[in-house]
Design an enzyme around this catalytic site. Sequence first.
Site, mmCIF file in Angstrom:
data_model
loop_
_atom_site.group_PDB
_atom_site.id
_atom_site.type_symbol
_atom_site.label_atom_id
_atom_site.label_comp_id
_atom_site.label_asym_id
_atom_site.label_seq_id
_atom_site.Cartn_x
_atom_site.Cartn_y
_atom_site.Cartn_z
ATOM 1 N N CYS A 89 -0.856 3.886 -6.474
ATOM 2 C CA CYS A 89 -1.624 3.029 -5.589
ATOM 3 C C CYS A 89 -1.780 1.841 -6.129
ATOM 4 O O CYS A 89 -1.717 1.408 -7.308
ATOM 5 C CB CYS A 89 -3.097 3.727 -5.518
ATOM 6 S SG CYS A 89 -4.301 2.599 -4.543
ATOM 7 N N CYS A 97 1.034 -1.059 0.090
ATOM 8 C CA CYS A 97 0.078 -0.026 -0.027
ATOM 9 C C CYS A 97 1.014 1.329 -0.130
ATOM 10 O O CYS A 97 1.540 1.305 0.845
ATOM 11 C CB CYS A 97 -0.985 -0.167 1.228
ATOM 12 S SG CYS A 97 -2.033 1.633 1.600
#
Length: 259
Positions: free
Chosen positions: A182, A72
């Site tokens: 992302c 992440c």
Amino acid sequence: MQQPIGIFDSGVGGTSIWREIQNLLPNESTIYLADSKNAPYGAKSEEEILRLSIKNTELLLQKECKLIVVACNTATTNAIDHLRAHYKVPFIGIEPAIKPAALQTKTKNVGILATKGTLSSSLFNSTSKMFAEGITVHEQEGTGLVELIEAGKLNSSITKDLLKKYLDPMLERDIDCLVLGCTHYPYLIPLLREILPTQINIIDSGAAVARQTKTILERNHMDAQTSPTNFHKFYSNLNLDILSSMVEGPAVQVEFLDF
């Protein structure tokens, strides 16, 4: 070492990283935490991101993971320094691929699509300053995209329209590289290919993260030499349908876990 590699993300996006790791390191077992209940991390405070990252780390350590991949971008940029300082296992983080974009661009204009939590972090800003000298980086928050992917609306007209809204201003600024900041966003690449001119390079960090994982395992003599009983366990604290659809394959188990 036959202990598994641990991976966590704020939902299903990090499975894009898992796939790269699994392809490069077929002998390794993996445990993946999809914290979909708290997705997206990008809109949360630094303190909340750190709390969630600690929670995920400690759960993976309870499951005897030998190395943890913070799959992440937001958690990496806001929490990985703390995690490395407080836990003994190696951590592999994910940062937007500004460096390769800066090396590849000819127009000297690079776009980055990322969450607010990544773009506002000190680690992202220091990385940009280090590698993007002489380059103009056009930042765009991908507000709403993670939620659409988590809801299974990957190929919906809503998702495509939102992407166009975010990309058009960058195209007007003559970008020739688009950095995906992302781990959810690689799943948007088919849509991005429809929207973007063919000459624009789409850059994500997945393959580089897998290579770094391999390097660290081998350097520390932690890599699995054989795979007689390797496994891939996926845990989600929300609906399992989307996660299950993304990780089908042999030795894959998907289970609900309230964490």
